[in-house]
Design an enzyme around this catalytic site. Structure first.
Site, PDB file in Angstrom:
ATOM      1  N   GLU A 277      32.063 105.715  -1.540  1.00 61.18           N
ATOM      2  CA  GLU A 277      30.741 105.286  -1.986  1.00 61.18           C
ATOM      3  C   GLU A 277      30.569 105.486  -3.493  1.00 61.18           C
ATOM      4  O   GLU A 277      29.790 104.788  -4.129  1.00 61.18           O
ATOM      5  CB  GLU A 277      29.663 106.089  -1.235  1.00 61.18           C
ATOM      6  N   HIS A 298      53.668 110.337  13.583  1.00 62.84           N
ATOM      7  CA  HIS A 298      54.238 109.633  14.731  1.00 62.84           C
ATOM      8  C   HIS A 298      53.508 108.323  15.018  1.00 62.84           C
ATOM      9  O   HIS A 298      53.735 107.699  16.047  1.00 62.84           O
ATOM     10  CB  HIS A 298      54.212 110.553  15.957  1.00 62.84           C
ATOM     11  N   LYS A 412      22.128  96.417   5.662  1.00 63.16           N
ATOM     12  CA  LYS A 412      20.813  96.850   6.165  1.00 63.16           C
ATOM     13  C   LYS A 412      19.833  95.686   6.129  1.00 63.16           C
ATOM     14  O   LYS A 412      19.086  95.453   7.074  1.00 63.16           O
ATOM     15  CB  LYS A 412      20.268  98.003   5.313  1.00 63.16           C
TER      16      LYS A 412
HETATM   17  O1  PA5 Z   1      25.202 109.179   0.397  1.00 59.38           O
HETATM   18  C1  PA5 Z   1      24.254 108.528   0.759  1.00 59.38           C
HETATM   19  O2  PA5 Z   1      23.281 108.311   0.011  1.00 59.38           O
HETATM   20  C2  PA5 Z   1      24.175 107.958   2.164  1.00 59.38           C
HETATM   21  O3  PA5 Z   1      25.295 108.202   2.900  1.00 59.38           O
HETATM   22  C3  PA5 Z   1      23.010 108.564   2.895  1.00 59.38           C
HETATM   23  O4  PA5 Z   1      23.187 109.940   2.989  1.00 59.38           O
HETATM   24  C4  PA5 Z   1      22.875 107.963   4.284  1.00 59.38           C
HETATM   25  O5  PA5 Z   1      22.748 106.577   4.197  1.00 59.38           O
HETATM   26  C5  PA5 Z   1      21.671 108.526   4.995  1.00 59.38           C
HETATM   27  O6  PA5 Z   1      20.511 108.325   4.243  1.00 59.38           O
HETATM   28  P1  PA5 Z   1      19.208 109.131   4.528  1.00 59.38           P
HETATM   29  O7  PA5 Z   1      19.487 110.557   4.307  1.00 59.38           O
HETATM   30  O8  PA5 Z   1      18.214 108.580   3.565  1.00 59.38           O
HETATM   31  O9  PA5 Z   1      18.832 108.838   5.965  1.00 59.38           O
END
Ligand code: PA5
Length: 424
Positions: A277, A298, A412
């Protein structure tokens, strides 16, 4: 302290080697908070700025849960669960007597998974820790409906005392609901993104419930961040960040994170989110993947040894094993294994690791070795500090903002539209 050994990669470097000047510039920009996404770099100070009262609140909530419940249901996705799960599976893979079981839900939309957890929970007393920074993420919100309903059925008006919400200090639906219902709340700091939040209440509350010494985690993380503030090529975070960027520029586009401890599996998942990310944007970025050794030798071993030469391998190890398990002697040696009899399994594993490293290097896979002192609170805290810092440096070195995630919104948008969410 974390050690990085680049000897398995030097053979693949150009003469100039990793660009430590660029690592130095990235570190400066990060520390001065002058780079892109600087408003989300609060994780750098997170362990040292955690207030005594907050830690006390986490410990007392954990003690309450441990005292009255057989299970904690942690509801969250991505950065709101992977760190806690990584820590618990690494440090407490089997609950000790008196430790509640910790279930992780809200990290998908599978009805079967949800049903399985409900079955495992049975009639046990339980508490819920719902974690969402935005408070609007679909997967945890849906799961929370189920478990809130279950709590209300089980405990009636006392259900609210079994709900702990970890969310933004003032914004979002979860915060509004928590304030209205009077649930006990913990805060996801506004200047810390989900994937960098494991050392906040997001990670610390579930870890404390599982019996992990979170005070030790916080103290060791303070030491680790301060040691890794070192501005020199001796800094393990510089070594790792600069080596992987150098290898990427030479065509090694995929990094596999390997460990010989199966309990490391969710730490690898946490690492994948952190790096994927943070770095995969603007059409560039190392693809983070993970393998479990020796099991995956393996299944994936052939590809790693002999497939396209685009892989670099980072192997995480722990200097001290927790247990000593000598290989048993077999009367008459029917399976021909007596040459190993009496030898500690940790030693056999170490030899296997060296053999695999040499084979993969000779097959054209650069090897970066990362070692932590032990599989304990200190080792965990050091790994978190090391990987978070290296990730930020590596991201800045590649020219991206390591603290945003614009690409996550695309699915989303489509999903909410197709599900008929009002206003989409
Ligand atoms: O790193 C990030 O921002 C994401 O992985 C969020 O943690 C994830 O989408 C969950 O978001 P939230 O904590 O707003 O529900």
């Amino acid at each position: 302290m974390i050690k990085v050994d680049l000897s398995g990669a030097t053979h693949f470097f150009e003469a100039a080697g990793p660009d430590y000047a660029s690592a130095a510039a990235a570190h400066r920009v990060l520390a001065e908070k002058s780079g892109p996404g600087a408003e989300f770099t609060g994780w750098l100070e997170l362990p040292r700025r955690i207030k005594k009262t907050e830690l006390k609140g986490i410990l007392s909530a954990a003690a309450k849960i441990r005292g009255r419940s057989k299970a904690l249901v942690v509801i969250g996705i991505g950065g709101s669960y992977l760190g806690a799960r990584g820590a618990i599976e690494l440090l407490r893979p089997l609950p000790g007597s008196g430790d509640p079981r910790v279930f992780f839900v809200g990290n998908g939309l599978s009805p079967d998974y949800l049903t399985d957890i409900l079955t495992q929970l049975g009639d046990d007393d339980f508490d819920v820790n719902v974690i969402s920074k935005s408070g609007t993420t679909l997967e945890p919100a849906v799961a929370f409906r189920f478990f809130r309903g279950l709590l209300e059925k089980k405990y009636g008006s006392a259900a609210k005392r079994h709900i702990f919400a970890t969310t933004d200090s003032s914004r979002g639906v979860l915060r509004t609901m928590a304030d209205a219902e009077g649930w006990e709340c913990f805060v996801v700091p506004g200047d810390v993104g989900g994937r960098y939040s494991v050392l906040s209440a997001v990670g610390l509350l579930p870890m404390a419930v599982a019996g992990i010494d979170v005070k030790a985690v916080v103290n060791c993380a303070i030491d680790a961040f301060s040691a890794m503030d070192l501005r020199s090529p001796e800094n393990p975070a510089w070594q790792y960040a600069a080596a992987r960027q150098h290898l990427y520029s030479r065509g090694y586009k995929i990094e596999i994170l390997a460990c010989y401890e199966p309990s490391f599996r969710f730490m690898a998942e946490w690492w994948k989110q952190l790096y994927g990310e943070s770095e995969g944007k603007n059409g560039i970025g190392i693809f983070p993947a993970s393998v479990e050794y020796t099991a995956d030798l393996h299944s994936m071993g052939q590809y790693i040894q002999d497939g396209p030469r685009t892989l670099m391998e980072t192997v995480v190890s722990f200097e001290k094993a927790r247990t000593s398990v000598p290989v048993p002697f077999g009367m008459g040696d029917p399976d021909g294994l007596n040459y190993l009899a009496g030898r500690d399994l940790a030693d056999v594993c170490r030899v296997a690791r060296d053999a695999v490293k040499a084979a993969h290097i000779s097959g054209g896979v650069p090897n970066l070795a990362v070692s932590a002192p032990a599989r304990d609170e200190q080792g965990f805290a050091e790994l978190v500090a090391f990987f978070e810092l290296s990730c930020a440096l590596s991201g800045y070195m590649s020219g991206v903002n390591p603290f945003d995630q614009p690409g996550v919104e695309a699915y989303k948008k489509n999903m909410f539209k197709m599900l008929g969410k009002p206003g989409t």
